[in-house]
Design a protein around this motif. Structure first.
Motif, PDB file in Angstrom:
ATOM      1  N   ILE A   1       2.336   7.888   3.102  1.00 41.62           N
ATOM      2  CA  ILE A   1       1.548   6.819   3.725  1.00 41.62           C
ATOM      3  C   ILE A   1       1.460   7.043   5.232  1.00 41.62           C
TER       4      ILE A   1
ATOM      5  N   ASN B   1      -1.891   7.381   7.315  1.00 48.27           N
ATOM      6  CA  ASN B   1      -2.151   6.500   8.458  1.00 48.27           C
ATOM      7  C   ASN B   1      -2.575   7.302   9.677  1.00 48.27           C
TER       8      ASN B   1
ATOM      9  N   VAL C   1      -6.294   6.439   7.386  1.00 48.55           N
ATOM     10  CA  VAL C   1      -6.342   5.807   6.060  1.00 48.55           C
ATOM     11  C   VAL C   1      -5.154   4.865   5.940  1.00 48.55           C
ATOM     12  N   HIS C   2      -5.428   3.625   5.559  1.00 48.72           N
ATOM     13  CA  HIS C   2      -4.379   2.614   5.433  1.00 48.72           C
ATOM     14  C   HIS C   2      -4.406   2.021   4.040  1.00 48.72           C
ATOM     15  N   CYS C   3      -3.252   1.620   3.589  1.00 48.99           N
ATOM     16  CA  CYS C   3      -3.127   1.078   2.237  1.00 48.99           C
ATOM     17  C   CYS C   3      -3.684  -0.338   2.148  1.00 48.99           C
ATOM     18  N   GLU C   4      -4.133  -0.643   0.969  1.00 45.68           N
ATOM     19  CA  GLU C   4      -4.659  -1.966   0.662  1.00 45.68           C
ATOM     20  C   GLU C   4      -3.497  -2.946   0.520  1.00 45.68           C
TER      21      GLU C   4
ATOM     22  N   PHE D   1      -5.020   2.984  -1.760  1.00 50.32           N
ATOM     23  CA  PHE D   1      -5.918   3.192  -0.630  1.00 50.32           C
ATOM     24  C   PHE D   1      -7.284   3.565  -1.189  1.00 50.32           C
TER      25      PHE D   1
END
Length: 122
Positions: A75, A79, A83-86, A110
């Protein structure tokens, strides 16, 4: 009949150039081929075909997922690439977006540029 055959995965895209960049630069999958109909990648022995489509509404469920050794490190690497997680109101997730499943697996989601939901599981 298909037990000893390799599986191929398919994901749709409205914008093949954005998809190609995401899957090669962000996810670092090996590009195998690209034409006006789609893009193919080697996803650690699984053929992933990103099909170019004219219309598409993303599904609210996971379409592709990866098992990872260290979900936090993965992650953090995502990042750094933007890209970031939901995060979901119906799940208890940590600050990184990781959910601890009842079975003890750590899971995070993501999206790709088309809104396809992808997952990581440790």
């Amino acid at each position: 009949m298909l037990t000893n055959k390799k599986m191929k995965a398919f994901v749709p895209t409205l914008d093949p150039e954005k998809a190609k960049e995401f899957y090669t630069k962000v996810l670092e999958l090996k590009l195998l081929s690209s034409d006006k109909y789609g893009i193919e990648f080697d996803a650690n022995g699984t053929l992933l075909r990103i099909n170019t489509v004219r219309e598409y509404t993303p599904h609210p469920f996971t379409v592709l997922g990866w098992n990872v050794d260290d979900i936090s490190a993965t992650i953090q690497a995502l990042n750094k690439k933007g890209v970031h997680c939901e995060k979901y109101s119906f799940l208890e997730q940590d600050e990184m977006g990781v959910w601890l499943s009842p079975g003890g697996s750590k899971v995070a989601w993501f999206k790709d540029p088309d809104g396809n939901l992808l997952s990581l599981t440790e």
